[in-house]
Design a protein around this motif. Structure first.
Motif, PDB file in Angstrom:
ATOM      1  N   ARG A 108       0.684  -1.279  -0.020  1.00 16.77           N
ATOM      2  CA  ARG A 108      -0.160   0.091  -0.025  1.00 16.77           C
ATOM      3  C   ARG A 108       0.896   1.081  -0.110  1.00 16.77           C
ATOM      4  N   VAL A 109       1.932   1.256   0.752  1.00 13.80           N
ATOM      5  CA  VAL A 109       2.772   2.463   0.548  1.00 13.80           C
ATOM      6  C   VAL A 109       3.557   2.457  -0.683  1.00 13.80           C
ATOM      7  N   PHE A 110       3.759   1.412  -1.455  1.00 14.74           N
ATOM      8  CA  PHE A 110       4.392   1.539  -2.896  1.00 14.74           C
ATOM      9  C   PHE A 110       3.277   2.286  -3.781  1.00 14.74           C
ATOM     10  N   ASN A 111       1.740   1.463  -3.659  1.00 15.80           N
ATOM     11  CA  ASN A 111       0.868   2.184  -4.402  1.00 15.80           C
ATOM     12  C   ASN A 111       0.454   3.611  -4.098  1.00 15.80           C
ATOM     13  N   LEU A 112       0.489   4.041  -2.903  1.00 14.56           N
ATOM     14  CA  LEU A 112       0.464   5.327  -2.465  1.00 14.56           C
ATOM     15  C   LEU A 112       1.401   6.421  -3.210  1.00 14.56           C
ATOM     16  N   THR A 113       2.662   5.891  -3.038  1.00 17.34           N
ATOM     17  CA  THR A 113       3.972   6.372  -3.568  1.00 17.34           C
ATOM     18  C   THR A 113       3.836   6.648  -5.050  1.00 17.34           C
ATOM     19  N   GLU A 114       3.289   5.665  -5.774  1.00 18.33           N
ATOM     20  CA  GLU A 114       3.116   6.157  -7.223  1.00 18.33           C
ATOM     21  C   GLU A 114       2.104   7.043  -7.325  1.00 18.33           C
ATOM     22  N   GLN A 115       1.025   7.040  -6.817  1.00 23.62           N
ATOM     23  CA  GLN A 115       0.140   8.259  -6.959  1.00 23.62           C
ATOM     24  C   GLN A 115       0.557   9.712  -6.832  1.00 23.62           C
ATOM     25  N   ILE A 116       1.292   9.794  -5.528  1.00 23.37           N
ATOM     26  CA  ILE A 116       1.887  10.885  -5.416  1.00 23.37           C
ATOM     27  C   ILE A 116       3.074  11.270  -6.314  1.00 23.37           C
TER      28      ILE A 116
END
Length: 169
Positions: A108-116
């Motif tokens: 989930r950290v990786f996914n949110l990092t991608e969005q940001i």
């Protein structure tokens, strides 16, 4: 959600980092065992605007540093190459809070990092990890990161380098 860390978050961040150091030591992984990262590293991250807290359900479950744009650590890669030469975000000093390991937090950290990162005009994420840190390698591969080669950190230690290119919008 990510929130920028403040100086008064240093004790919490260091507690999380120290928990991660203890876990790495128990797994006999020689990562973060020589004093790094320390309080001055985290303070410098905060002052530079790179330190973040990752929240789920109003609770911090991970800490990390995000660097948008050029990262000097990644200028030289050996025995491989990066997937892209475009603007990227680097993830460093990521650790999951005690009690939240094994619950998919890193994904989930990786996914949110991608969005940001995409909001910051970045086209990929780069990250590195210790060759013996198999759990991080599995998390990276599960999140579609590709092994690209290896880099050497400031003290000369080898790290496996990964990158994930974002889909074109």
């Amino acid at each position: 959600m990510f929130k920028k860390a403040m100086l008064n978050d240093i004790p919490f961040i260091m507690g999380t980092i120290n928990f991660a150091k203890d876990n790495l030591k128990r797994m006999e992984i020689d990562q973060w065992q020589s004093g790094y990262p320390n309080e001055s590293t985290i303070k410098a991250d905060i002052e530079a605007g790179h330190s973040y807290l990752y929240y789920e359900n109003n609770e911090v479950v991970a800490v990390l540093a995000l660097l948008f744009g050029e990262d000097p650590l990644y200028h030289v890669i050996e025995e491989g190459q990066w997937l892209t030469n475009q603007r990227y975000v680097s993830i460093h000093r990521v650790a999951v809070v005690e009690g939240h390991l094994g619950k998919g937090v890193m994904g989930r950290v990786f996914n949110l990092t991608e969005q940001i990162a995409q909001d910051h005009d970045c086209h990929s994420t780069r990250v590195d990890t210790h060759p013996d840190n198999k759990s991080m390698q599995r998390a990276l591969e599960k999140a579609d990161f590709k092994y690209c080669g290896h880099v050497f950190i400031a003290n000369g230690d080898l790290r496996y380098a990964y990158e994930k290119v974002f889909p074109t919008k």
